[in-house]
Design an enzyme around this catalytic site. Structure first.
Site, PDB file in Angstrom:
ATOM      1  N   GLU A  96       0.871  -1.022   0.134  1.00 40.23           N
ATOM      2  CA  GLU A  96       0.068  -0.166  -0.157  1.00 40.23           C
ATOM      3  C   GLU A  96       0.902   1.145   0.036  1.00 40.23           C
ATOM      4  OE1 GLU A  96      -3.531  -0.428   2.217  1.00 40.23           O
ATOM      5  OE2 GLU A  96      -3.875   1.692   2.655  1.00 40.23           O
ATOM      6  N   GLU A  99       2.059   1.981  -3.737  1.00 37.42           N
ATOM      7  CA  GLU A  99       0.955   2.264  -4.176  1.00 37.42           C
ATOM      8  C   GLU A  99       0.815   3.647  -3.974  1.00 37.42           C
ATOM      9  OE1 GLU A  99      -2.710   0.327  -3.280  1.00 37.42           O
ATOM     10  OE2 GLU A  99      -3.604   0.764  -5.203  1.00 37.42           O
ATOM     11  N   CYS A 116      -8.180  -2.052   4.016  1.00 40.56           N
ATOM     12  CA  CYS A 116      -8.149  -3.383   5.274  1.00 40.56           C
ATOM     13  C   CYS A 116      -9.297  -3.555   5.790  1.00 40.56           C
ATOM     14  CB  CYS A 116      -6.778  -3.121   5.870  1.00 40.56           C
ATOM     15  SG  CYS A 116      -7.062  -1.766   6.721  1.00 40.56           S
ATOM     16  N   SER A 136      -7.364   1.647  -2.399  1.00 41.49           N
ATOM     17  CA  SER A 136      -5.992   0.816  -2.501  1.00 41.49           C
ATOM     18  C   SER A 136      -6.230  -0.571  -3.192  1.00 41.49           C
ATOM     19  CB  SER A 136      -5.369   0.695  -1.275  1.00 41.49           C
ATOM     20  OG  SER A 136      -4.440  -0.185  -1.344  1.00 41.49           O
ATOM     21  N   LYS A 175     -14.835 -10.394   8.527  1.00 37.11           N
ATOM     22  CA  LYS A 175     -13.920 -10.913   7.799  1.00 37.11           C
ATOM     23  C   LYS A 175     -14.275 -12.359   7.499  1.00 37.11           C
ATOM     24  CE  LYS A 175     -10.420  -8.162   8.705  1.00 37.11           C
ATOM     25  NZ  LYS A 175      -9.559  -7.845   7.356  1.00 37.11           N
ATOM     26  N   GLU A 178     -15.686 -11.802   4.040  1.00 36.40           N
ATOM     27  CA  GLU A 178     -14.445 -11.515   2.997  1.00 36.40           C
ATOM     28  C   GLU A 178     -13.737 -12.818   2.705  1.00 36.40           C
ATOM     29  OE1 GLU A 178     -10.889  -9.832   5.060  1.00 36.40           O
ATOM     30  OE2 GLU A 178     -10.687  -8.463   3.333  1.00 36.40           O
ATOM     31  N   GLU A 183     -13.513 -14.087  -5.156  1.00 33.80           N
ATOM     32  CA  GLU A 183     -11.858 -13.542  -5.705  1.00 33.80           C
ATOM     33  C   GLU A 183     -11.019 -13.916  -4.922  1.00 33.80           C
ATOM     34  OE1 GLU A 183     -14.730 -11.507  -5.149  1.00 33.80           O
ATOM     35  OE2 GLU A 183     -14.107  -9.532  -4.070  1.00 33.80           O
ATOM     36  N   CYS A 318     -10.203  -1.516  14.735  1.00 30.29           N
ATOM     37  CA  CYS A 318     -10.602  -3.318  14.896  1.00 30.29           C
ATOM     38  C   CYS A 318     -10.630  -3.465  16.545  1.00 30.29           C
ATOM     39  CB  CYS A 318      -9.429  -3.921  14.327  1.00 30.29           C
ATOM     40  SG  CYS A 318      -9.697  -4.007  12.573  1.00 30.29           S
TER      41      CYS A 318
HETATM   42 FE1  SF4 Z   1     -13.576  -3.204   9.834  1.00 32.64          FE
HETATM   43 FE2  SF4 Z   1     -14.520  -3.270  12.610  1.00 32.64          FE
HETATM   44 FE3  SF4 Z   1     -13.795  -5.469  11.273  1.00 32.64          FE
HETATM   45 FE4  SF4 Z   1     -11.765  -3.951  11.979  1.00 32.64          FE
HETATM   46  S1  SF4 Z   1     -13.069  -5.142  13.526  1.00 32.64           S
HETATM   47  S2  SF4 Z   1     -12.010  -5.031   9.921  1.00 32.64           S
HETATM   48  S3  SF4 Z   1     -12.815  -1.860  11.680  1.00 32.64           S
HETATM   49  S4  SF4 Z   1     -15.301  -4.372  10.643  1.00 32.64           S
END
Ligand code: SF4
Length: 482
Positions: A96, A99, A116, A136, A175, A178, A183, A318
């Site tokens: 990053e 970039e 992220c 990014s 997550k 994700e 992909e 987070c």
């Molecule tokens: Fe995003 Fe909250 Fe997950 Fe961190 S804990 S990646 S800020 S959703």
């Protein structure tokens, strides 16, 4: 389904639900099944924010760094290798940072938005598809880590990719979504197989009978367990920007270590100016998506200009993720304490700039050509502004169809009364005996606009539609039909 709607999967609703009606969809059983499957080698990565929060389940003060106990617990539970997502965060910083420097030099696609936080990414895909070019293209630390380890470790261990199971311990449910994105799979095999939250790991440790507060601290497996302090501070709002700036400053000023402490404070939105080389860079750091919306709207309107914008869906970053231990008011400022734990870890680290991570230097020297790095560590984003493209049938005409109607139930229209309008219009159609000759569908547009409620009657779109407008149009349409 929930996965197809505007929810960004952050999990914050679970933490604030006043009656405890919402809970994380757990993946604990899948993890145990993998560990007890003799054909599988199961490795785990632990996100930065987990180490300053998990101890709270076992009586540790918020912000206490318990990563040594976490590593030992994971080994006792049966994981074959225990790695650190902060290694992936170091990689993210390098990619990053490169970039960002490239964009600044070219003066293109600024501001660069960080990528992220998967909840922020889904939010951007839904509401700001015109700005996806500003994101990014770097994968998040979780996904960079999964992609790299699944690419390298099978050959090193002499096993197939299918028999290597990558588990992640993460601070949120976003997550999980994700890791499941298409992909991030190779021939159907995901880079990250199973994601559990801090809360789920706490339960697993308890059900294993491990005395978390009494075990000897352990160390991560190498090389994917080695990180710099920059890879650890990712877990706090502002940490990503600070880590990227440290890298960029070292590239420009050659070897100078700078901390950028001015980025650290408790405000949800921070604007900071930093001198880098002969340029003054303007940064915005924002946490909480409502705050992000305000900031982005000010960028879009031309009111504000930035070079780098860091967005974290959870307020404070987070450390305050939806999968972290619940915060009791009596505990004081838990989020600041957790962030403090990360900055303490940074101070205790041998290196503070991701570019100095010796294993990452080695990777770039031997393995990661520009092309391979692009393939393994970057991604593309998609426009999700229309969440459900196919209309959903609310009612179908039983006999001859006289009316064809559609109503939008996207959030914007919903908040402007589309549900109420639909109920009243259906009541009117029943009263007039028109319900059996009407085909009614619903659409779910993700655009945030002021046009709602939007109703379509025989192809004519009525914006800011009232019940009276709808009746007028229905009567005209039925009249037209004879
Ligand atoms: Fe995003 Fe909250 Fe997950 Fe961190 S804990 S990646 S800020 S959703």
């Amino acid at each position: 389904p929930l996965g197809s709607i505007e929810c960004v999967n952050c999990g914050q609703c679970i933490k604030i639900c006043p009656v405890g009606a919402l809970s994380i969809k757990p993946n604990i059983e899948q993890v145990w099944d993998a560990i007890y499957d003799p054909a599988k080698t199961v490795v785990v990565q632990v996100a930065p924010a987990v180490r300053v929060a998990l101890g709270e389940y076992f009586g540790f003060k918020p912000g206490t760094v318990s990563i040594g106990q976490i590593v030992t617990s994971l080994r006792l539970m049966g994981f074959n290798k225990v790695f650190d997502t902060s290694f992936g965060a170091d990689l993210t910083v390098v990619e990053e940072g490169k970039e960002f420097l490239g964009r600044v030099q070219r003066g293109e696609d600024l501001p660069q938005f960080t990528s992220c936080c998967p909840a922020w990414i889904k939010f951007a895909e839904q509401y700001y598809p015109d700005m996806l070019g500003n994101l990014s293209s770097c994968r998040s630390p979780q996904q960079m880590f999964g992609s790299l380890v699944k690419d390298k470790l099978p050959a090193d261990l002499g096993i197939s990719r299918e028999n290597l199971v990558m588990v992640s311990v993460m601070p949120c449910t976003a997550k999980k979504f994700e890791a499941n994105r298409p992909e991030f799979k190779v021939d159907g095999n995901p880079d990250v197989d199973i994601v559990i939250t801090t809360a789920e790991l706490g339960l697993m440790i308890k059900e294993s009978g491990i005395r978390f507060d009494q075990i000897e601290p352990g160390s991560f497996d190498m090389p994917f367990g080695f990180k710099t302090g920059a890879g650890v501070i990712f877990g706090s709002s502002g940490g990503v920007t600070e880590a990227v700036l440290r890298y960029a400053a070292a590239q420009i000023h050659k070897g100078v270590n700078t901390e950028f402490k001015q980025l650290r404070n408790n405000h949800d939105t921070r604007v900071v100016e930093v001198d880098l080389g002969d340029r003054k860079l303007r940064m915005a750091l924002v946490s909480g998506l409502a705050n992000a919306r305000e900031l982005i709207d000010s960028i879009r309107s031309g009111e504000e200009h930035f070079d780098l914008v860091e967005v974290m869906a959870c307020r404070g970053g987070c450390v305050n993720g939806g999968g972290q231990p619940e915060v009791q008011h009596s505990q004081g400022d838990v989020i600041t304490a957790r962030a403090g734990g990360l900055y303490t870890s940074d101070v205790m680290s041998q290196f503070h700039n991701s570019g100095d991570n010796p294993y990452i230097r080695d990777l770039y020297a031997k393995d990661l050509t520009e092309e391979r790095a692009h393939h393994l560590l970057h991604t593309v984003f998609s426009n999700r502004s229309r969440i459900i493209t196919d209309a959903i049938a609310l009612s179908t005409a039983k006999g001859e169809r006289k009316l064809s109607m559609s109503i939008c139930f996207g959030t914007s229209c919903f908040l402007r009364g589309s549900q109420d309008l639909y109920t009243r219009v259906m009541g009117y159609l029943r009263e007039k005996g028109l319900d059996e000759s009407t085909e009614f569908t619903a659409s779910f547009c993700g655009n945030i606009c002021k046009k709602g409620p939007v109703l379509e009657v025989n192809g004519q779109v009525l914006e800011q539609c009232t019940f009276e407008m709808a009746v007028e149009k229905i009567e005209a349409a039925v009249g037209d039909n004879g």
